[in-house]
Design a protein around this motif. Sequence first.
Motif, PDB file in Angstrom:
ATOM      1  N   LEU A 269     142.199 -13.962  28.981  1.00 34.38           N
ATOM      2  CA  LEU A 269     142.302 -13.055  27.844  1.00 34.38           C
ATOM      3  C   LEU A 269     142.379 -13.828  26.529  1.00 34.38           C
ATOM      4  CD1 LEU A 269     142.509 -10.075  27.040  1.00 34.38           C
ATOM      5  CD2 LEU A 269     144.989 -10.300  27.245  1.00 34.38           C
ATOM      6  N   ALA A 270     143.169 -14.880  26.486  1.00 32.83           N
ATOM      7  CA  ALA A 270     143.313 -15.668  25.258  1.00 32.83           C
ATOM      8  C   ALA A 270     141.991 -16.320  24.859  1.00 32.83           C
ATOM      9  CB  ALA A 270     144.394 -16.730  25.452  1.00 32.83           C
ATOM     10  N   ARG A 271     141.283 -16.863  25.834  1.00 31.05           N
ATOM     11  CA  ARG A 271     139.991 -17.494  25.526  1.00 31.05           C
ATOM     12  C   ARG A 271     138.977 -16.480  25.009  1.00 31.05           C
ATOM     13  NH1 ARG A 271     138.289 -22.333  29.572  1.00 31.05           N
ATOM     14  NH2 ARG A 271     140.266 -23.432  29.610  1.00 31.05           N
ATOM     15  N   ILE A 272     138.957 -15.304  25.620  1.00 27.91           N
ATOM     16  CA  ILE A 272     138.030 -14.250  25.182  1.00 27.91           C
ATOM     17  C   ILE A 272     138.333 -13.865  23.738  1.00 27.91           C
ATOM     18  CG2 ILE A 272     137.436 -11.807  25.491  1.00 27.91           C
ATOM     19  CD1 ILE A 272     137.846 -12.346  28.540  1.00 27.91           C
TER      20      ILE A 272
ATOM     21  N   PHE B 134     135.379 -14.721  21.127  1.00 30.86           N
ATOM     22  CA  PHE B 134     134.626 -13.564  20.637  1.00 30.86           C
ATOM     23  C   PHE B 134     135.268 -12.913  19.418  1.00 30.86           C
ATOM     24  CE2 PHE B 134     133.328 -13.843  25.118  1.00 30.86           C
ATOM     25  CZ  PHE B 134     131.957 -13.866  24.956  1.00 30.86           C
ATOM     26  N   LYS B 135     136.439 -13.435  19.004  1.00 29.98           N
ATOM     27  CA  LYS B 135     137.148 -12.903  17.837  1.00 29.98           C
ATOM     28  C   LYS B 135     137.413 -11.406  17.978  1.00 29.98           C
ATOM     29  CE  LYS B 135     135.359 -16.454  14.700  1.00 29.98           C
ATOM     30  NZ  LYS B 135     135.418 -17.465  15.674  1.00 29.98           N
ATOM     31  N   VAL B 136     137.975 -11.041  19.123  1.00 24.40           N
ATOM     32  CA  VAL B 136     138.365  -9.660  19.392  1.00 24.40           C
ATOM     33  C   VAL B 136     139.832  -9.651  19.811  1.00 24.40           C
ATOM     34  CG1 VAL B 136     136.063  -8.953  20.154  1.00 24.40           C
ATOM     35  CG2 VAL B 136     137.728  -9.710  21.836  1.00 24.40           C
ATOM     36  N   GLU B 137     140.418  -8.475  19.783  1.00 21.72           N
ATOM     37  CA  GLU B 137     141.779  -8.330  20.283  1.00 21.72           C
ATOM     38  C   GLU B 137     141.773  -7.281  21.374  1.00 21.72           C
ATOM     39  OE1 GLU B 137     146.175  -7.094  18.685  1.00 21.72           O
ATOM     40  OE2 GLU B 137     144.802  -8.096  17.310  1.00 21.72           O
TER      41      GLU B 137
ATOM     42  N   GLN C 208     131.572  -5.863  16.590  1.00 20.07           N
ATOM     43  CA  GLN C 208     130.176  -6.181  16.319  1.00 20.07           C
ATOM     44  C   GLN C 208     129.233  -5.497  17.297  1.00 20.07           C
ATOM     45  OE1 GLN C 208     129.957 -10.411  16.377  1.00 20.07           O
ATOM     46  NE2 GLN C 208     131.527 -10.648  14.811  1.00 20.07           N
ATOM     47  N   GLY C 209     129.780  -4.851  18.335  1.00 23.12           N
ATOM     48  CA  GLY C 209     128.950  -4.131  19.298  1.00 23.12           C
ATOM     49  C   GLY C 209     128.395  -5.030  20.290  1.00 23.12           C
TER      50      GLY C 209
ATOM     51  N   LEU D 116     135.556  -6.118  26.595  1.00 25.60           N
ATOM     52  CA  LEU D 116     135.015  -6.834  25.443  1.00 25.60           C
ATOM     53  C   LEU D 116     134.113  -5.918  24.627  1.00 25.60           C
ATOM     54  CD1 LEU D 116     134.477  -9.369  23.751  1.00 25.60           C
ATOM     55  CD2 LEU D 116     132.711  -9.987  25.409  1.00 25.60           C
ATOM     56  N   LEU D 117     133.245  -5.182  25.291  1.00 27.09           N
ATOM     57  CA  LEU D 117     132.354  -4.270  24.572  1.00 27.09           C
ATOM     58  C   LEU D 117     133.132  -3.167  23.854  1.00 27.09           C
ATOM     59  CD1 LEU D 117     129.435  -3.890  27.143  1.00 27.09           C
ATOM     60  CD2 LEU D 117     129.483  -5.276  25.062  1.00 27.09           C
TER      61      LEU D 117
END
Length: 83
Positions: A47-50, A54-57, A82-83, A76-77
């Motif tokens: 989770l931390a790497r993602i 990908f700069k998401v939370e 950013q979609g 992630l989606l």
Amino acid sequence: MTQTGNRLEDLRKMVAEVLEVDTEELTDTGHFVDDYEADSLRAIEILARIEKYFKVEIPQHELPELTNLKEVHEALLRHDRQG
């Protein structure tokens, strides 16, 4: 390859590295705990790497649902602006 396809392959590489398996071994529906012997620390690392890459939370309460690559990709989606 589409952006979604690239993202899935980036995820596959990232998760395979954390689980210490070859990318070819990591299937979309293989259960992280049952099939790849992951523990909760590895799940948190994934989770931390993602989030960093990908700069998401992704909310921590979703962590128990992220049991395979397909579920991680769908999360992630959902959370990627950013979609």
